[in-house]
Scaffold this motif. Structure first.
Motif, PDB file in Angstrom:
ATOM      1  N   ASP A  61      10.551   7.744  -8.031  1.00 14.61           N
ATOM      2  CA  ASP A  61       9.817   6.683  -7.335  1.00 14.61           C
ATOM      3  C   ASP A  61       8.707   7.192  -6.422  1.00 14.61           C
ATOM      4  N   TYR A  62       8.897   8.373  -5.840  1.00 19.06           N
ATOM      5  CA  TYR A  62       7.938   8.857  -4.842  1.00 19.06           C
ATOM      6  C   TYR A  62       6.551   9.075  -5.436  1.00 19.06           C
ATOM      7  N   PRO A  70      -2.152   4.791   0.936  1.00 15.71           N
ATOM      8  CA  PRO A  70      -1.965   4.276   2.298  1.00 15.71           C
ATOM      9  C   PRO A  70      -0.580   3.645   2.417  1.00 15.71           C
ATOM     10  N   ARG A  71      -0.031   3.677   3.627  1.00 15.57           N
ATOM     11  CA  ARG A  71       1.360   3.271   3.837  1.00 15.57           C
ATOM     12  C   ARG A  71       1.640   1.838   3.357  1.00 15.57           C
ATOM     13  N   LEU A  72       0.770   0.903   3.669  1.00 16.14           N
ATOM     14  CA  LEU A  72       0.990  -0.482   3.252  1.00 16.14           C
ATOM     15  C   LEU A  72       0.947  -0.603   1.738  1.00 16.14           C
ATOM     16  N   ALA A  73      -0.012   0.067   1.111  1.00 12.46           N
ATOM     17  CA  ALA A  73      -0.130   0.006  -0.347  1.00 12.46           C
ATOM     18  C   ALA A  73       1.082   0.625  -1.016  1.00 12.46           C
ATOM     19  N   GLY A  74       1.568   1.741  -0.475  1.00  9.70           N
ATOM     20  CA  GLY A  74       2.737   2.389  -1.039  1.00  9.70           C
ATOM     21  C   GLY A  74       3.986   1.534  -0.922  1.00  9.70           C
ATOM     22  N   THR A  75       4.137   0.891   0.229  1.00 13.20           N
ATOM     23  CA  THR A  75       5.288   0.010   0.436  1.00 13.20           C
ATOM     24  C   THR A  75       5.281  -1.134  -0.571  1.00 13.20           C
ATOM     25  N   ASP A  76       4.138  -1.780  -0.700  1.00 11.26           N
ATOM     26  CA  ASP A  76       4.009  -2.916  -1.616  1.00 11.26           C
ATOM     27  C   ASP A  76       4.182  -2.469  -3.066  1.00 11.26           C
ATOM     28  N   SER A  77       3.620  -1.312  -3.410  1.00  9.80           N
ATOM     29  CA  SER A  77       3.691  -0.816  -4.781  1.00  9.80           C
ATOM     30  C   SER A  77       5.133  -0.585  -5.220  1.00  9.80           C
ATOM     31  N   PHE A  78       5.915   0.077  -4.366  1.00 11.49           N
ATOM     32  CA  PHE A  78       7.308   0.327  -4.742  1.00 11.49           C
ATOM     33  C   PHE A  78       8.101  -0.975  -4.831  1.00 11.49           C
ATOM     34  N   LEU A  79       7.935  -1.852  -3.850  1.00 11.72           N
ATOM     35  CA  LEU A  79       8.681  -3.108  -3.870  1.00 11.72           C
ATOM     36  C   LEU A  79       8.395  -3.892  -5.146  1.00 11.72           C
ATOM     37  N   ARG A  80       7.135  -3.948  -5.548  1.00 15.58           N
ATOM     38  CA  ARG A  80       6.778  -4.668  -6.769  1.00 15.58           C
ATOM     39  C   ARG A  80       7.390  -4.012  -8.005  1.00 15.58           C
ATOM     40  N   ARG A  82      10.232  -2.986  -8.194  1.00 12.49           N
ATOM     41  CA  ARG A  82      11.594  -3.521  -8.229  1.00 12.49           C
ATOM     42  C   ARG A  82      11.603  -5.056  -8.345  1.00 12.49           C
ATOM     43  N   GLY A  83      10.427  -5.623  -8.581  1.00 14.18           N
ATOM     44  CA  GLY A  83      10.332  -7.071  -8.723  1.00 14.18           C
ATOM     45  C   GLY A  83      10.423  -7.818  -7.410  1.00 14.18           C
ATOM     46  N   ILE A  84      10.112  -7.139  -6.299  1.00 14.54           N
ATOM     47  CA  ILE A  84      10.196  -7.748  -4.972  1.00 14.54           C
ATOM     48  C   ILE A  84       8.797  -7.974  -4.422  1.00 14.54           C
ATOM     49  N   GLU A  85       8.476  -9.204  -4.079  1.00 14.68           N
ATOM     50  CA  GLU A  85       7.183  -9.532  -3.488  1.00 14.68           C
ATOM     51  C   GLU A  85       7.425 -10.106  -2.097  1.00 14.68           C
ATOM     52  N   LEU A  86       6.911  -9.422  -1.082  1.00 15.39           N
ATOM     53  CA  LEU A  86       7.079  -9.860   0.299  1.00 15.39           C
ATOM     54  C   LEU A  86       5.741 -10.246   0.903  1.00 15.39           C
ATOM     55  N   PRO A  87       5.755 -11.100   1.931  1.00 16.32           N
ATOM     56  CA  PRO A  87       4.517 -11.414   2.638  1.00 16.32           C
ATOM     57  C   PRO A  87       3.925 -10.140   3.243  1.00 16.32           C
ATOM     58  N   GLY A  96      12.398  -6.105  12.620  1.00 16.28           N
ATOM     59  CA  GLY A  96      13.270  -6.432  11.499  1.00 16.28           C
ATOM     60  C   GLY A  96      12.711  -7.459  10.545  1.00 16.28           C
ATOM     61  N   ALA A  97      11.449  -7.803  10.695  1.00 16.15           N
ATOM     62  CA  ALA A  97      10.846  -8.821   9.839  1.00 16.15           C
ATOM     63  C   ALA A  97      10.813  -8.358   8.387  1.00 16.15           C
ATOM     64  N   GLU A  98      10.970  -9.309   7.477  1.00 19.35           N
ATOM     65  CA  GLU A  98      10.970  -8.974   6.048  1.00 19.35           C
ATOM     66  C   GLU A  98       9.551  -9.129   5.503  1.00 19.35           C
ATOM     67  N   THR A  99       8.679  -8.210   5.928  1.00 15.97           N
ATOM     68  CA  THR A  99       7.286  -8.183   5.488  1.00 15.97           C
ATOM     69  C   THR A  99       6.912  -6.750   5.119  1.00 15.97           C
ATOM     70  N   VAL A 100       5.843  -6.629   4.353  1.00 15.36           N
ATOM     71  CA  VAL A 100       5.358  -5.298   3.979  1.00 15.36           C
ATOM     72  C   VAL A 100       4.968  -4.520   5.227  1.00 15.36           C
ATOM     73  N   PHE A 101       4.315  -5.177   6.164  1.00 15.99           N
ATOM     74  CA  PHE A 101       3.854  -4.495   7.376  1.00 15.99           C
ATOM     75  C   PHE A 101       5.030  -3.975   8.200  1.00 15.99           C
TER      76      PHE A 101
END
Length: 252
Positions: A61-62, A70-80, A82-87, A96-101
């Motif tokens: 995965d790494y 960039p950190r935000l892009a990497g976070t979103d890329s991995f989540l997607r 796994r089929g996970i889309e977050l705000p 503890g918010a469930e957001t990419v940021f």
């Protein structure tokens, strides 16, 4: 002596995986952050469509999803993946918010903690090469998507060998897109007052090598730390080495 084309005036180095072994620190932080979130999500969904906890796999995965991005892009890329889309979220998000940021911020907090507690390993061959570059009168810059680049350079004892830095903070301030876009490397060359054809890019990540190629730089050096030399060449590396010391004619 440096293994670079004639007319080279500046060397633009990625940080993680090229000069320092902070890639292992980042990988550990990514894994801890994602595993905590994925475990919580799996427990919450219970009998959902895919409730089983599948941890972040550093080997599989790494590289494809987070390395060099960039950190935000990497976070979103991995989540997607796994089929996970977050705000997207933003700076005002609670920890503890469930957001990419919020997740990306958690990862950054872990990196900073690990840099202080674990420290930073420096590749000896890279240090030798940096000294040779400076002795040859070339200018140097670190171009990294990390917001912790200055802290890493300081802990690693490399600040005096680096003339300029374009990092995650710089990119945010200037609105520069991250790698594989070439903008951060182009900004570093412009800041140093050299043309892109007079600058050499040093990268270990596929996205970083691609950005050097896309930017039309004079030369792109791929640093193979993960055994993917062929992929580095396919993404635009003019030469691939396992260690920067290989570029020194006498290997010293």
């Amino acid at each position: 002596m440096l293994g670079l084309p004639d007319g080279t005036r500046a060397c633009l180095f990625d940080l993680d995986g090229v000069l320092t072994d902070t890639a292992s620190v980042h990988a550990a932080a990514w894994k801890q952050m994602f595993d905590e979130y994925l475990r919580t999500r799996a427990e919450r969904e219970g009998a959902g469509s895919d409730p089983a906890f599948r941890p972040f796999d550093v080997k599989s995965d790494y590289g494809p999803y987070v390395d060099g991005k960039p950190r935000l892009a990497g976070t979103d890329s991995f989540l997607r993946s796994r089929g996970i889309e977050l705000p997207a979220g933003g700076p005002g998000d609670a920890p503890g918010a469930e957001t990419v940021f919020a997740l990306a911020t958690r990862k950054n907090d872990l990196v900073q903690e690990k840099i202080v507690t674990v420290g930073v390993d420096v590749y000896p061959g890279s240090v030798r090469y940096l000294h040779a570059v400076k002795e040859a009168g070339l200018t140097t810059a670190v171009v990294s998507s990390s917001a912790n680049a200055e802290q890493v350079l300081r802990v690693a004892g490399l600040l005096e060998l680096i003339d300029h830095r374009v990092d995650g903070i710089t990119a945010k301030e200037r609105g520069l897109p991250g790698k594989p876009a070439p903008d951060t490397f182009l900004a570093a060359a412009a800041d140093l007052g050299v043309g892109k054809e007079e600058a050499v890019v040093f990268e270990d990540a596929l996205a970083g090598v691609a950005s050097g190629k896309a930017g039309g730089f004079g030369f792109v050096v791929g640093v193979d730390r993960l055994g993917h030399a062929d992929a580095l060449r396919e993404h635009g590396a003019d030469v691939v080495v396992a260690d920067l010391a290989e570029l020194l004619e006498d290997g010293s």
